[in-house]
Design an enzyme around this catalytic site. Structure first.
Site, PDB file in Angstrom:
ATOM      1  N   LYS A 131       1.187  -1.280   0.075  1.00 49.58           N
ATOM      2  CA  LYS A 131       0.222  -0.722   0.198  1.00 49.58           C
ATOM      3  C   LYS A 131       0.562   1.331  -0.335  1.00 49.58           C
ATOM      4  O   LYS A 131       0.422   2.499  -0.052  1.00 49.58           O
ATOM      5  CB  LYS A 131      -0.529   0.072   1.377  1.00 49.58           C
ATOM      6  N   TYR A 166       1.948   3.518   7.599  1.00 45.92           N
ATOM      7  CA  TYR A 166       2.662   2.948   6.300  1.00 45.92           C
ATOM      8  C   TYR A 166       3.859   4.517   6.499  1.00 45.92           C
ATOM      9  O   TYR A 166       5.153   4.377   7.494  1.00 45.92           O
ATOM     10  CB  TYR A 166       3.187   2.690   5.375  1.00 45.92           C
TER      11      TYR A 166
END
Length: 375
Positions: A131, A166
């Site tokens: 992702k 992230y």
């Protein structure tokens, strides 16, 4: 001196009951593990009944969001830990909520470990995924607007202009330099064994196959024609564990990000046929009517069916919504690009772990059956 040498490497695996965490703890306890011998602490919010005590030297239960509770549980070992392996995640909602909770958890654990007057923490490994290159594909407010990078994905691709937890976790670790080093591990679809991972692809497909078999309905492919015909990759949890450990003890790998895939590719057509074989259901080739099939809607009301399957096969007493989040599987099978990543950087830096994805699936399905998670 001998005792000091035995205790030289002390790992804290946060998320030890998940797919990546379980394989990581098992890898660290191998007598020939890099950087060893390791003393291994495993942490999760609660200890499941299936978790083998011998996997870690000590299990610690805490909620990383609750700083006071977490600190009281971690303080007795904070002075020992040399390496933090971060393989836990929460998905409470949209990406802003994901950022808030995941950043808070990592910040709290880092604070607790570093606040010890005799802290030995030197390295953190961070588990993320692809992702990073695609954006928050499971955020319903953004999933239809994302423009990701063109595959194959490689580590020096710039960040996308979307919120992404992230990125937030990477930035948090970078802010602690140079007092500690870190490594980032970007996996593909992780396959492994755990009843505590709602995003375990093999449990999701296994549960779906079992429901189809139980009800006598076709095992339809819940994706589109593009993914059926084009390439994808996946990550065996054992390869991922090897990379985490390698980066944790390899000087050249410090403060670097690495993709982690098995090193091969497959089409979903070939993998779905293989799934049909290992889950013992009839293979149904893709047809255009399947493009309208919604696995999330199909499985939404199948909780009682799963309870019947659990009872019939003597499985662990699990709830379908706890072990299989089908809304995580749906977007992966509806991509309009090939979900593949480059492993060149890992190889250039000296990591050569790999796996045959079809053999991995067979191995882990057998493990899940042995653990009585799927029939």
């Amino acid at each position: 001196m001998e005792k000091e040498n035995r205790q030289r490497s002390v790992a804290l695996v946060v998320g030890v009951t998940g797919m990546a965490g379980l394989s990581l703890a098992q890898a660290l306890k191998q007598p020939n593990c890099l950087g060893g011998p390791w003393k291994v602490y495993g942490a999760a919010r609660s200890q499941p009944t299936w978790f083998p005590p011998s996997t870690v030297d000590q299990f610690i239960a805490f909620d990383a969001v609750d700083f006071a509770s977490m600190q009281s549980n971690l303080s007795p070992i904070a002075h020992e830990v040399t390496h933090l392996f971060w393989v836990t995640v929460q998905f409470p909602g949209d990406e802003e909520a994901n950022i808030a909770v995941n950043r808070t958890m990592l910040h709290n654990v880092l604070t607790a470990l570093k606040s010890s007057p005799s802290s030995r923490l030197s390295h953190v490994t961070l588990q993320t995924g692809t992702k990073h290159y695609m954006g928050p594909i499971q955020d319903p407010t953004r999933s239809n607007q994302l423009v990701g990078h063109e595959p194959p994905f490689h580590e020096d691709m710039p960040r996308l202009p979307y919120p992404n937890f992230y990125y937030a976790l990477e930035d948090l670790l970078a802010s602690h330099a140079p007092s500690l080093t870190y490594s980032v591990h970007r996996s593909s679809i992780i396959i492994g064994a755990s009843s505590r991972s709602g995003h375990n692809a093999l449990v999701m497909v296994g549960a779906y196959a079992a429901v189809c078999q139980h009800l006598g309905v076709p095992f339809r492919y819940p994706g589109n024609r593009y993914t059926w015909e084009h390439f994808c990759d996946m990550t065996d949890a054992r390869v991922l564990a090897q990379q985490h450990v390698w980066a944790a003890v390899t000087e050249k790998a410090k403060n670097q990000a690495f993709n982690c895939m098995n090193g091969d590719m497959f089409t979903w057509k070939s993998m779905w046929k293989f799934y049909s074989e290992v889950y013992d259901v009839e293979f149904k080739p893709f047809d255009e009517s399947d493009a309208e099939f919604d696995v999330v809607e199909f499985m939404r009301d199948k909780g009682k069916v799963w309870d019947e399957i659990v009872e019939k096969h003597g499985l662990q007493k699990t709830k379908l919504e706890e072990i299989a989040q089908f809304n995580a599987m749906k977007p992966v099978l509806h991509f309009n690009f090939q979900h593949v990543s480059s492993m060149n950087k890992s190889r250039e830096y000296g990591f050569f772990g790999f796996a045959d994805s079809f053999k991995s699936v067979k191995y882990w399905v057998a493990k899940l059956r042995e653990m009585k998670i799927i029939p």
